[in-house]
Design a protein around this motif. Structure first.
Motif, PDB file in Angstrom:
ATOM      1  N   ALA A   1     -18.908  -8.505 -43.995  1.00  0.00           N
ATOM      2  CA  ALA A   1     -18.380  -7.858 -45.205  1.00  0.00           C
ATOM      3  C   ALA A   1     -16.855  -7.914 -45.225  1.00  0.00           C
ATOM      4  CB  ALA A   1     -18.871  -6.415 -45.297  1.00  0.00           C
ATOM      5  N   ASN A   2     -16.240  -7.752 -44.071  1.00  0.00           N
ATOM      6  CA  ASN A   2     -14.783  -7.808 -43.983  1.00  0.00           C
ATOM      7  C   ASN A   2     -14.261  -9.229 -44.202  1.00  0.00           C
ATOM      8  OD1 ASN A   2     -12.205  -6.473 -43.457  1.00  0.00           O
ATOM      9  ND2 ASN A   2     -12.186  -7.738 -41.609  1.00  0.00           N
ATOM     10  N   VAL A   3     -14.944 -10.216 -43.634  1.00  0.00           N
ATOM     11  CA  VAL A   3     -14.563 -11.622 -43.853  1.00  0.00           C
ATOM     12  C   VAL A   3     -14.653 -11.952 -45.338  1.00  0.00           C
ATOM     13  CG1 VAL A   3     -15.304 -14.016 -43.457  1.00  0.00           C
ATOM     14  CG2 VAL A   3     -15.149 -12.426 -41.535  1.00  0.00           C
ATOM     15  N   LEU A   4     -15.724 -11.514 -45.973  1.00  0.00           N
ATOM     16  CA  LEU A   4     -15.894 -11.753 -47.408  1.00  0.00           C
ATOM     17  C   LEU A   4     -14.783 -11.079 -48.211  1.00  0.00           C
ATOM     18  CD1 LEU A   4     -19.748 -11.276 -47.534  1.00  0.00           C
ATOM     19  CD2 LEU A   4     -18.531 -13.430 -47.949  1.00  0.00           C
ATOM     20  N   ALA A   5     -14.459  -9.846 -47.857  1.00  0.00           N
ATOM     21  CA  ALA A   5     -13.390  -9.114 -48.559  1.00  0.00           C
ATOM     22  C   ALA A   5     -12.060  -9.830 -48.405  1.00  0.00           C
ATOM     23  CB  ALA A   5     -13.299  -7.681 -48.047  1.00  0.00           C
ATOM     24  N   GLY A   6     -11.807 -10.364 -47.224  1.00  0.00           N
ATOM     25  CA  GLY A   6     -10.572 -11.101 -46.990  1.00  0.00           C
ATOM     26  C   GLY A   6     -10.467 -12.355 -47.830  1.00  0.00           C
ATOM     27  N   ALA A   7     -11.624 -12.883 -48.253  1.00  0.00           N
ATOM     28  CA  ALA A   7     -11.657 -14.070 -49.109  1.00  0.00           C
ATOM     29  C   ALA A   7     -11.732 -13.694 -50.587  1.00  0.00           C
ATOM     30  CB  ALA A   7     -12.843 -14.946 -48.726  1.00  0.00           C
ATOM     31  N   GLY A   8     -11.655 -12.377 -50.870  1.00  0.00           N
ATOM     32  CA  GLY A   8     -11.658 -11.931 -52.257  1.00  0.00           C
ATOM     33  C   GLY A   8     -13.015 -11.592 -52.839  1.00  0.00           C
ATOM     34  N   PHE A   9     -14.035 -11.433 -51.991  1.00  0.00           N
ATOM     35  CA  PHE A   9     -15.381 -11.123 -52.464  1.00  0.00           C
ATOM     36  C   PHE A   9     -15.824  -9.762 -51.931  1.00  0.00           C
ATOM     37  CE2 PHE A   9     -15.068 -15.714 -52.277  1.00  0.00           C
ATOM     38  CZ  PHE A   9     -15.494 -16.082 -53.543  1.00  0.00           C
ATOM     39  N   THR A  10     -16.468  -8.989 -52.778  1.00  0.00           N
ATOM     40  CA  THR A  10     -17.017  -7.708 -52.351  1.00  0.00           C
ATOM     41  C   THR A  10     -18.535  -7.825 -52.311  1.00  0.00           C
ATOM     42  OG1 THR A  10     -15.186  -6.489 -53.333  1.00  0.00           O
ATOM     43  CG2 THR A  10     -17.206  -5.239 -52.865  1.00  0.00           C
ATOM     44  N   ALA A  11     -19.100  -7.644 -51.145  1.00  0.00           N
ATOM     45  CA  ALA A  11     -20.554  -7.725 -50.994  1.00  0.00           C
ATOM     46  C   ALA A  11     -21.210  -6.477 -51.567  1.00  0.00           C
ATOM     47  CB  ALA A  11     -20.913  -7.868 -49.525  1.00  0.00           C
ATOM     48  N   ASP A  12     -22.254  -6.684 -52.364  1.00  0.00           N
ATOM     49  CA  ASP A  12     -23.066  -5.542 -52.783  1.00  0.00           C
ATOM     50  C   ASP A  12     -23.823  -5.006 -51.575  1.00  0.00           C
ATOM     51  OD1 ASP A  12     -22.268  -5.708 -55.448  1.00  0.00           O
ATOM     52  OD2 ASP A  12     -23.995  -6.937 -56.031  1.00  0.00           O
ATOM     53  N   SER A  13     -24.283  -5.929 -50.727  1.00  0.00           N
ATOM     54  CA  SER A  13     -24.956  -5.535 -49.492  1.00  0.00           C
ATOM     55  C   SER A  13     -24.959  -6.693 -48.510  1.00  0.00           C
ATOM     56  CB  SER A  13     -26.402  -5.090 -49.763  1.00  0.00           C
ATOM     57  OG  SER A  13     -27.179  -6.180 -50.215  1.00  0.00           O
ATOM     58  N   VAL A  14     -24.932  -6.341 -47.238  1.00  0.00           N
ATOM     59  CA  VAL A  14     -25.132  -7.299 -46.147  1.00  0.00           C
ATOM     60  C   VAL A  14     -26.146  -6.655 -45.215  1.00  0.00           C
ATOM     61  CG1 VAL A  14     -24.107  -8.580 -44.234  1.00  0.00           C
ATOM     62  CG2 VAL A  14     -22.755  -8.166 -46.311  1.00  0.00           C
ATOM     63  N   ARG A  15     -27.307  -7.279 -45.107  1.00  0.00           N
ATOM     64  CA  ARG A  15     -28.377  -6.765 -44.251  1.00  0.00           C
ATOM     65  C   ARG A  15     -28.588  -7.745 -43.102  1.00  0.00           C
ATOM     66  NH1 ARG A  15     -31.499  -2.917 -47.165  1.00  0.00           N
ATOM     67  NH2 ARG A  15     -30.915  -2.913 -49.369  1.00  0.00           N
ATOM     68  N   THR A  16     -28.463  -7.238 -41.893  1.00  0.00           N
ATOM     69  CA  THR A  16     -28.630  -8.084 -40.714  1.00  0.00           C
ATOM     70  C   THR A  16     -29.688  -7.484 -39.806  1.00  0.00           C
ATOM     71  OG1 THR A  16     -26.287  -8.687 -40.808  1.00  0.00           O
ATOM     72  CG2 THR A  16     -27.446  -9.138 -38.744  1.00  0.00           C
ATOM     73  N   SER A  17     -30.601  -8.310 -39.355  1.00  0.00           N
ATOM     74  CA  SER A  17     -31.516  -7.899 -38.291  1.00  0.00           C
ATOM     75  C   SER A  17     -31.226  -8.809 -37.095  1.00  0.00           C
ATOM     76  CB  SER A  17     -32.977  -8.000 -38.729  1.00  0.00           C
ATOM     77  OG  SER A  17     -33.322  -9.326 -39.028  1.00  0.00           O
ATOM     78  N   ALA A  18     -31.386  -8.263 -35.932  1.00  0.00           N
ATOM     79  CA  ALA A  18     -31.129  -9.005 -34.703  1.00  0.00           C
ATOM     80  C   ALA A  18     -32.351  -8.936 -33.804  1.00  0.00           C
ATOM     81  CB  ALA A  18     -29.915  -8.432 -33.974  1.00  0.00           C
ATOM     82  N   ALA A  19     -32.711 -10.068 -33.246  1.00  0.00           N
ATOM     83  CA  ALA A  19     -33.807 -10.139 -32.281  1.00  0.00           C
ATOM     84  C   ALA A  19     -33.219 -10.618 -30.959  1.00  0.00           C
ATOM     85  CB  ALA A  19     -34.881 -11.107 -32.768  1.00  0.00           C
ATOM     86  N   VAL A  20     -33.309  -9.780 -29.946  1.00  0.00           N
ATOM     87  CA  VAL A  20     -32.805 -10.101 -28.612  1.00  0.00           C
ATOM     88  C   VAL A  20     -34.013 -10.378 -27.719  1.00  0.00           C
ATOM     89  CG1 VAL A  20     -31.547  -9.220 -26.607  1.00  0.00           C
ATOM     90  CG2 VAL A  20     -30.722  -8.715 -28.922  1.00  0.00           C
ATOM     91  N   THR A  21     -34.056 -11.580 -27.148  1.00  0.00           N
ATOM     92  CA  THR A  21     -35.191 -11.986 -26.334  1.00  0.00           C
ATOM     93  C   THR A  21     -34.862 -11.819 -24.855  1.00  0.00           C
ATOM     94  OG1 THR A  21     -35.873 -13.584 -28.003  1.00  0.00           O
ATOM     95  CG2 THR A  21     -36.739 -13.906 -25.774  1.00  0.00           C
ATOM     96  N   LEU A  22     -35.746 -11.124 -24.158  1.00  0.00           N
ATOM     97  CA  LEU A  22     -35.633 -10.944 -22.713  1.00  0.00           C
ATOM     98  C   LEU A  22     -36.599 -11.916 -22.056  1.00  0.00           C
ATOM     99  CD1 LEU A  22     -34.330  -9.251 -20.453  1.00  0.00           C
ATOM    100  CD2 LEU A  22     -36.317  -7.743 -20.589  1.00  0.00           C
ATOM    101  N   GLY A  23     -36.067 -12.814 -21.248  1.00  0.00           N
ATOM    102  CA  GLY A  23     -36.894 -13.814 -20.581  1.00  0.00           C
ATOM    103  C   GLY A  23     -37.005 -13.557 -19.094  1.00  0.00           C
ATOM    104  N   ALA A  24     -37.525 -14.549 -18.397  1.00  0.00           N
ATOM    105  CA  ALA A  24     -37.726 -14.452 -16.955  1.00  0.00           C
ATOM    106  C   ALA A  24     -36.398 -14.279 -16.247  1.00  0.00           C
ATOM    107  CB  ALA A  24     -38.437 -15.699 -16.454  1.00  0.00           C
ATOM    108  N   GLY A  25     -36.479 -13.604 -15.145  1.00  0.00           N
ATOM    109  CA  GLY A  25     -35.282 -13.405 -14.334  1.00  0.00           C
ATOM    110  C   GLY A  25     -35.086 -11.972 -13.883  1.00  0.00           C
TER     111      GLY A  25
END
Length: 138
Positions: free
Chosen positions: A63-87
């Protein structure tokens, strides 16, 4: 800039023990166990907390990067998936982003997403882990 804190307590051995994690702000405290981390049990785990931190940071940073380029986001939705593997070790992070940004075309949006991926503080802290970003302008 502030320093943020959280804490954890673990009691017992790896498989039979249990613990709690707490955010320094006091807005969350929850249990974690071997089953909640390495299997599919109730409670939280470090990877879920990392995913929440990464999703929150990436949304704000984009959202901040977009604002710096002159754009205002109505929304930014992020989901993150963190995978735990062997070790065990964290073997991957996948971010899925949907943003509604008036007057922005898809190519420019993709460039801003790459800028956010490179500059997001949590992305930078986790840069040793393979990371993907699937971003859609809606």
């Amino acid at each position: 800039m502030p320093t943020r804190t959280s804490s954890a307590v673990w009691n017992g051995d790896l498989k039979g023990g249990a613990g709690t994690v707490a955010l320094g702000s006091g807005v969350f405290e929850g249990p974690y166990t071997y089953v909640s981390r390495f299997e599919d049990g109730s409670g939280t785990n470090p990877e879920e907390l990392i995913a929440a931190a990464h999703a929150g940071c990436f949304s704000m940073f984009l959202a901040n990067v977009l604002a710096g380029a002159g754009f205002t986001a109505d929304s930014v939705r992020t989901s993150a998936a963190v995978t735990l593997g062997a070790g065990p070790k964290i073997t991957g992070i996948a971010l899925t982003v949907e943003a509604s940004v008036p007057n922005l075309d898809a190519d420019a949006f993709a460039g801003h997403v790459e800028t956010a991926k490179a500059g997001c503080p949590v992305s930078a802290a986790l840069s040793a882990v393979p990371m993907t970003v699937d971003a859609t302008l809606v």
